[in-house]
Design a protein around this motif. Structure first.
Motif, PDB file in Angstrom:
ATOM      1  N   VAL A 218       0.858  -1.186   0.000  1.00 49.81           N
ATOM      2  CA  VAL A 218       0.000   0.000   0.000  1.00 49.81           C
ATOM      3  C   VAL A 218       0.893   1.235   0.000  1.00 49.81           C
ATOM      4  N   VAL A 219       0.670   2.137  -0.957  1.00 42.95           N
ATOM      5  CA  VAL A 219       1.484   3.348  -1.081  1.00 42.95           C
ATOM      6  C   VAL A 219       0.644   4.568  -0.736  1.00 42.95           C
ATOM      7  N   LEU A 220       1.134   5.379   0.191  1.00 43.61           N
ATOM      8  CA  LEU A 220       0.539   6.672   0.497  1.00 43.61           C
ATOM      9  C   LEU A 220       1.287   7.697  -0.350  1.00 43.61           C
ATOM     10  N   ALA A 221       0.604   8.341  -1.280  1.00 44.90           N
ATOM     11  CA  ALA A 221       1.304   9.130  -2.296  1.00 44.90           C
ATOM     12  C   ALA A 221       0.802  10.565  -2.331  1.00 44.90           C
ATOM     13  N   ASP A 222       1.701  11.500  -2.074  1.00 45.20           N
ATOM     14  CA  ASP A 222       1.377  12.923  -2.178  1.00 45.20           C
ATOM     15  C   ASP A 222       1.687  13.370  -3.604  1.00 45.20           C
ATOM     16  N   LEU A 223       0.830  12.938  -4.528  1.00 36.36           N
ATOM     17  CA  LEU A 223       1.029  13.154  -5.955  1.00 36.36           C
ATOM     18  C   LEU A 223      -0.278  13.595  -6.601  1.00 36.36           C
ATOM     19  N   SER A 224      -0.172  14.205  -7.771  1.00 30.33           N
ATOM     20  CA  SER A 224      -1.358  14.541  -8.550  1.00 30.33           C
ATOM     21  C   SER A 224      -2.027  13.261  -9.037  1.00 30.33           C
ATOM     22  N   GLU A 225      -3.279  13.378  -9.484  1.00 31.05           N
ATOM     23  CA  GLU A 225      -3.974  12.177  -9.951  1.00 31.05           C
ATOM     24  C   GLU A 225      -3.255  11.549 -11.139  1.00 31.05           C
ATOM     25  N   THR A 226      -2.753  12.365 -12.043  1.00 30.82           N
ATOM     26  CA  THR A 226      -2.007  11.831 -13.187  1.00 30.82           C
ATOM     27  C   THR A 226      -0.790  11.045 -12.722  1.00 30.82           C
ATOM     28  N   ALA A 227      -0.062  11.603 -11.744  1.00 32.81           N
ATOM     29  CA  ALA A 227       1.127  10.922 -11.231  1.00 32.81           C
ATOM     30  C   ALA A 227       0.761   9.653 -10.468  1.00 32.81           C
ATOM     31  N   LEU A 228      -0.391   9.651  -9.795  1.00 32.60           N
ATOM     32  CA  LEU A 228      -0.843   8.438  -9.112  1.00 32.60           C
ATOM     33  C   LEU A 228      -1.049   7.304 -10.113  1.00 32.60           C
ATOM     34  N   LEU A 229      -1.700   7.624 -11.223  1.00 34.61           N
ATOM     35  CA  LEU A 229      -1.969   6.604 -12.238  1.00 34.61           C
ATOM     36  C   LEU A 229      -0.676   6.153 -12.920  1.00 34.61           C
ATOM     37  N   ASP A 230       0.248   7.088 -13.142  1.00 36.54           N
ATOM     38  CA  ASP A 230       1.544   6.714 -13.721  1.00 36.54           C
ATOM     39  C   ASP A 230       2.299   5.761 -12.796  1.00 36.54           C
ATOM     40  N   LEU A 231       2.194   6.007 -11.493  1.00 35.38           N
ATOM     41  CA  LEU A 231       2.861   5.130 -10.530  1.00 35.38           C
ATOM     42  C   LEU A 231       2.266   3.722 -10.585  1.00 35.38           C
ATOM     43  N   ALA A 232       0.944   3.643 -10.739  1.00 38.85           N
ATOM     44  CA  ALA A 232       0.291   2.336 -10.848  1.00 38.85           C
ATOM     45  C   ALA A 232       0.755   1.596 -12.099  1.00 38.85           C
ATOM     46  N   ARG A 233       0.932   2.326 -13.190  1.00 38.94           N
ATOM     47  CA  ARG A 233       1.400   1.688 -14.431  1.00 38.94           C
ATOM     48  C   ARG A 233       2.852   1.228 -14.301  1.00 38.94           C
TER      49      ARG A 233
END
Length: 446
Positions: A218-233
């Motif tokens: 589980v990752v707690l991420a202080d990122l924009s939504e675009t960056a959140l999705l990029d991290l998932a990819r």
């Protein structure tokens, strides 16, 4: 070697080992007594109450708010009420997370508040706290001090991609509702802080994933939504990404392969909920109609008393005063002064004293005249009991010395309009404020 000597040496060796262990063992974190559900807290939604797996709860961008401003009714947020909502879930099934943006700021009173807030998070049963952009901006020394506070109270500050800060933990392993989890956190690489480096979020997760084994990550991420999705990819092995640096919540988890992405915003006014594997999320606004959790209300009182007893840089200043006081104003503007004296502005400091918040710089900023400015109110001035201990004439019209010295004919005072009022009566602190309505209550002639 005589047998007796061998025995003596062996006993000495054992004693040395035992002593070393005693001196170097890590004390267990202090136990947490989770608050009971206060009367008046609404029941948990049925699908959350019936869930058998972990229930994730999270808030973000809270800025160390124990409670909202409280100057008007109908305000949202605050840990003293959020804790009651969290207490509805049995501790063994709840994973409660605090995302980035929890710190109050760099000023000494803000750092003090952040330390108390960390104590409050632990008392509320929060399991892990992420380092976000706001925390990186504090700089390494201040953040290390807060990390030490967190550790003292049994909390972990998580950040996999922040280096150079003592006490920051890259990951945390725990079991919730029978599911083994590895928690970690990342912050945007654009975050800037003195004395530390911030690496690429995706790269920093490689060693965390390698060490996770079969656990869910589980990752707690202080990122924009675009960056959140990029991290998932970038990391399809992840199970869940919880985000906070976004404009709004996710009614349903966003799905990238097997990775679920959820987020919530609203400056700590909302709790996000997700039952592991569910198709939708829940979001609870935290209204001021909810009851306080007593242990947290007590902690707020402790903070205010500590704040009042702490000498702060803003308590001291130099420079000549340009403020003349209401009595001088009244000598020429008697009717205007009479109206001001009868208004709630005249009772602004008294309202803080009644609550015990009279030493809080966050409140004093709008409840006194010219707080921490040359000639304005400073906390040691409380013994003087003068007109600066209110929203006086000069709080709105500005310092009057030049106006008085010119006999009132030159050096006009600062004009007052909507922009003057909303400096304090903004959407955050006075959500129901309407200049057109309230101006009629204070408008006056010369």
């Amino acid at each position: 070697m005589p047998r007796v000597l061998v025995v003596v040496l062996a006993l000495l060796a054992i004693a040395v080992v035992v002593a070393w262990c005693l001196l170097n063992k890590h004390s267990p974190p202090p136990s947490v007594i989770l608050p009971e559900v206060p009367a008046g807290v609404p029941a948990l939604p049925a699908d959350l109450a019936g869930a058998t797996g972990p229930i994730i709860a999270w808030s973000a961008q809270t800025q160390a708010r124990f409670e909202p401003c409280g100057c008007t009714a109908g305000m949202y947020g605050g840990l003293v009420r959020r804790a009651g909502l969290l207490a509805r879930v049995p501790a063994e099934r709840l994973l409660s997370l605090e995302l980035g943006g929890w710190s109050a700021g760099k000023e000494p009173h803000q750092v003090l508040k952040s330390g108390f807030y960390l104590r409050g998070l632990r008392a509320a049963g929060i399991d892990a706290v992420a380092v976000g952009t706001a925390e990186v901006a504090l700089g390494a020394p201040l953040l290390a001090g807060l990390a030490k506070d967190a550790t003292t109270h049994g909390l972990s500050l998580l950040a996999a991609n922040v280096q150079g800060v003592a006490g920051i933990t890259p990951s945390l392993r725990m079991t919730v509702a029978g599911k083994e989890l590895v928690l970690t956190a990342v912050v945007s690489r654009s975050a800037l802080g003195d004395g530390m480096t911030v690496s690429d979020p995706a790269d920093s997760l490689v060693p965390v994933l390698a060490a996770a084994g079969n656990a869910e990550v589980v990752v707690l991420a202080d990122l924009s939504e675009t960056a959140l999705l990029d991290l998932a990819r970038a990391h399809p092995r992840l199970s869940l990404i919880v985000g906070g640096a976004v404009e709004g919540p996710t009614p349903q988890p966003l799905t990238i392969g097997a990775v679920r992405v959820v987020h919530v915003a609203n400056h700590g006014k909302t709790i996000g909920w997700w039952a592991w594997g569910a198709q939708s999320c829940h979001f609870d606004l935290i209204p001021d109609s909810l009851p306080d959790v007593p242990v947290l209300r007590t902690l707020v009182g402790d903070y205010q008393r500590t704040l009042a007893a702490t000498d702060l840089p803003i308590d001291h200043g130099a420079g000549r005063s340009a403020y003349v006081g209401d009595a001088t104003c009244a000598s020429c503007h008697a009717s205007a002064h009479a109206l001001q004296s009868a208004s709630r502005h005249a009772q602004s400091f008294a309202s803080l004293e009644k609550k015990g918040y009279h030493a809080d710089p966050e409140c004093l900023r709008c409840h006194v005249t010219a707080f921490a400015q040359d000639g304005g109110y400073r906390r040691p001035d409380a013994v003087k009991r003068d007109s600066r201990m209110s929203v006086s004439c000069e709080a709105c019209h500005g310092p009057g010395q030049a106006h008085v010295m010119a006999g009132g004919k030159a050096s006009p005072l600062r004009p007052v309009g909507a922009a003057t009022c909303v400096a304090c009566h903004d959407a955050e602190n006075s959500p129901k404020f309407s200049f057109e309505i309230y101006w009629k209550k204070v408008t006056h002639g010369k």
